[in-house]
Every structure is written in C-alpha cells, then in structure tokens.
Design a protein around this motif. Structure first.
Motif, PDB file in Angstrom:
ATOM      1  N   VAL A   1      -6.620  -4.109  -5.951  1.00  0.00           N
ATOM      2  CA  VAL A   1      -6.350  -3.634  -7.318  1.00  0.00           C
ATOM      3  C   VAL A   1      -7.135  -4.465  -8.327  1.00  0.00           C
ATOM      4  O   VAL A   1      -7.783  -3.922  -9.236  1.00  0.00           O
ATOM      5  N   VAL A   2      -7.104  -5.792  -8.183  1.00  0.00           N
ATOM      6  CA  VAL A   2      -7.799  -6.677  -9.135  1.00  0.00           C
ATOM      7  C   VAL A   2      -9.306  -6.438  -9.099  1.00  0.00           C
ATOM      8  O   VAL A   2      -9.978  -6.544 -10.136  1.00  0.00           O
ATOM      9  N   SER A   3      -9.850  -6.093  -7.928  1.00  0.00           N
ATOM     10  CA  SER A   3     -11.295  -5.865  -7.835  1.00  0.00           C
ATOM     11  C   SER A   3     -11.749  -4.683  -8.683  1.00  0.00           C
ATOM     12  O   SER A   3     -12.932  -4.583  -9.035  1.00  0.00           O
TER      13      SER A   3
ATOM     14  N   SER B   1      -7.117  -2.345 -16.272  1.00  0.00           N
ATOM     15  CA  SER B   1      -7.637  -0.999 -16.537  1.00  0.00           C
ATOM     16  C   SER B   1      -8.776  -0.752 -15.565  1.00  0.00           C
ATOM     17  O   SER B   1      -9.541  -1.675 -15.241  1.00  0.00           O
ATOM     18  N   PHE B   2      -8.876   0.488 -15.081  1.00  0.00           N
ATOM     19  CA  PHE B   2      -9.849   0.790 -14.037  1.00  0.00           C
ATOM     20  C   PHE B   2     -11.265   0.486 -14.500  1.00  0.00           C
ATOM     21  O   PHE B   2     -11.701   0.910 -15.579  1.00  0.00           O
TER      22      PHE B   2
ATOM     23  N   TRP C   1     -11.681 -13.309 -11.842  1.00  0.00           N
ATOM     24  CA  TRP C   1     -10.917 -12.833 -10.692  1.00  0.00           C
ATOM     25  C   TRP C   1     -11.392 -11.468 -10.181  1.00  0.00           C
ATOM     26  O   TRP C   1     -11.440 -11.260  -8.968  1.00  0.00           O
ATOM     27  N   PRO C   2     -11.731 -10.514 -11.042  1.00  0.00           N
ATOM     28  CA  PRO C   2     -12.207  -9.230 -10.513  1.00  0.00           C
ATOM     29  C   PRO C   2     -13.448  -9.367  -9.635  1.00  0.00           C
ATOM     30  O   PRO C   2     -13.534  -8.733  -8.582  1.00  0.00           O
ATOM     31  N   LEU C   3     -14.403 -10.219 -10.048  1.00  0.00           N
ATOM     32  CA  LEU C   3     -15.601 -10.404  -9.235  1.00  0.00           C
ATOM     33  C   LEU C   3     -15.260 -11.118  -7.933  1.00  0.00           C
ATOM     34  O   LEU C   3     -15.764 -10.760  -6.862  1.00  0.00           O
ATOM     35  N   GLY C   4     -14.396 -12.140  -7.998  1.00  0.00           N
ATOM     36  CA  GLY C   4     -13.971 -12.823  -6.785  1.00  0.00           C
ATOM     37  C   GLY C   4     -13.238 -11.883  -5.840  1.00  0.00           C
ATOM     38  O   GLY C   4     -13.431 -11.932  -4.620  1.00  0.00           O
TER      39      GLY C   4
END
Length: 292
Positions: free
Chosen positions: A44-46, A59-60, A262-265
């Motif tokens: 989800v975080v990605s 948000s997407f 965090w999204p990139l990780g």
C-alpha cells in the motif's frame, strides 16, 4: 420394513473444533500481525506519495515506481542481481564439495562437520563481520602476516572494497547452501553409486549422470536461501564496503531511515519481493519437472 436406524458415521467429539481453534488461532493471529499485515502495508505504501516533510500521503500515486525507472536505480538493481548471482555461484562451488564429502563420511565425522558449519550461526552476525574487518584491515592479521613473511612490503587495501563485500557475503551464506545440499546428497543410496561403477562409469560420468542430477533439488533450495539474502544484506555491504558498494538493501535502508522516503523504499521492497517470487517459482518449476 425399512429400518429407521441411521447409518453409522464418524461422530465429531464435542470440543474438537474448539481445541483446533485454540491451537491454530494464536498461530494464525501471529502470522496475520507480523507477516500478512506488514506485507500488505508495504505494498500500500509503495503506491503512496510523501509531502515535503517526509510524511506519507495516503493517495494513489505511481511516483515511487516511476522513480525506479531512472537509470541510477536500474543500475543499482542490475548490480545487485549480478552480485547476488556471482555470490550464489561462488557459494555453490565452495559448499558442494563440502556437502558431498560430509554426506559420504561416517556418522561421527558428519556430526563434526555439520557442527563446524553451524557454529558461526551461534555468534552474532555483526561480531563475525567485525572479525572479518579485523582480518582484512590495513594493519590487520592478513597484512601483518604477509609483511612478516616478506611477501609484501606495504599493506594491501582489502577492506572497504567490492572484494571484501563478496568475501563477507560468501562467508555468511555458505552454510545456507551446505545444509540443503547435504540433506539431498545424504539421501543418495550408496548402492546406486556402486551400480554405476559396476557398469563402467568413471568418476566424472558418475557425477555428471547420477550424483549431480540427484542433487539439483538441494541446489535449487540453496539458491533461494542464498540469492535472496545476498540482494538485501545491507549491513555487510556497509561495513565491508565502506559505503562504496550500493545494493538494493542499502538503498531500502537509506530510504526508510535517512531520506524518509517510505514510498520509494516500499517500492524497492516490492521489487525484491517480485524477484524472490520469480526465483521460488523457477525452483518449484524445476522440481516439478523432475518429478515427471
């Protein structure tokens, strides 16, 4: 006259379902809390983004995956997979003779050799890495020994190099290949090998046509246990590479800790999951093909 008696059936004892739930319930809860939920959360975080302060914006967004298409990230992913592949080959070349000799030895010697492989796991991994750093440092044991023998006049730079990272990964992951290989080779019936020799097979032919094909499941099992950890074992790359060798594991760690992205990780973690899934799929396909 038809009988009203019911056909005898297997009765479920009262409390059996309850006992099963008491047994399976805690395990299922543990799995959901510490495996399933983190897995779903990372995915989800990605697909999220972050604000200017590094906070996750739920948000997407495909920004993280678009970032991974940049050349620098593709190079890191390619370099990591190349390093993991080389490490896996080196580990296999070292582990195979050891596992084969262990499987053919007497039970007492087998026990000693297996314990010798497992002993490093009883020591904290960071302590083992620091020991390698001590051996390979500029004025460590190896350089002092070579200089004492007069083989070299000046210390060789071994630490903080790519070679040191390879050495650390191979050293740490050899047992992960030895154990599945030993388990597979140990099951080979000596009578099969004797039959091959009686039929005139040379040692090379016996290995190529009998031993190696029967050991493929062990190799494939070790492949999963070696290749995947080699991709994200960031502390070995940091400690022995001096921050010069960047792999996926380093990048994931820095995105979650230093960069606060965090999204990139999470996207990088999903990439590792996909690669791991492909490797496991190939392993299962190979094993399934061998059963037919």
């Amino acid at each position: 006259m038809a009988s009203n008696k019911k056909a005898p059936g297997k009765k479920i004892k009262k409390g059996t379902v309850g006992n099963a739930m008491m047994t399976i319930g805690p395990m299922a809860l543990w799995t959901i809390l510490f495996f399933v939920f983190p897995f779903i959360y990372i995915i989800v975080v990605s697909f999220c983004s972050r604000d200017q302060f590094g906070n996750i914006v739920y948000s997407f967004s495909l920004n993280a995956y678009e970032t991974l298409t940049h050349a620098v990230y593709l190079q890191v992913i390619g370099r990591t997979m190349k390093m993991a592949a080389i490490v896996t080959v080196l580990v296999t070349l070292i582990a195979y003779p050891y596992a084969y000799f262990t499987s053919r030895a007497s039970k007492k010697i087998q026990t000693v050799l297996i314990i010798a492989v497992m002993v490093p796991f009883w020591i904290n991994s960071l302590l083992r890495i620091y020991a390698i750093m001590n051996f390979t440092s500029k004025y460590g044991l190896i350089n002092n020994f070579l200089m004492g023998l007069g083989i070299i006049k000046e210390p060789i730079q071994m630490l903080y190099t790519t070679g040191a990272v390879y050495f650390g990964l191979v050293y740490s992951l050899v047992p992960m290949m030895v154990m599945p290989l030993y388990s597979c080779l140990e099951k080979i019936d000596p009578a099969v090998l004797e039959a091959g020799r009686d039929l005139g097979c040379s040692s090379a032919q016996l290995f190529r046509k009998v031993i190696f094909p029967l050991s493929i499941p062990g190799i494939m099992g070790g492949l999963v246990l070696v290749f995947v950890p080699a991709m994200f074992n960031f502390y070995i790359a940091d400690a022995l590479g001096g921050g010069k060798t960047i792999i996926i594991g380093n990048m994931i760690s820095s995105q979650f800790s230093t960069s606060k992205n965090w999204p990139l990780g999470a996207a990088l973690s999903v990439v590792v999951m996909i690669i791991s899934t492909i490797i496991i799929f190939i392993k299962n396909k190979v094993e399934k093909a061998r059963t037919y």
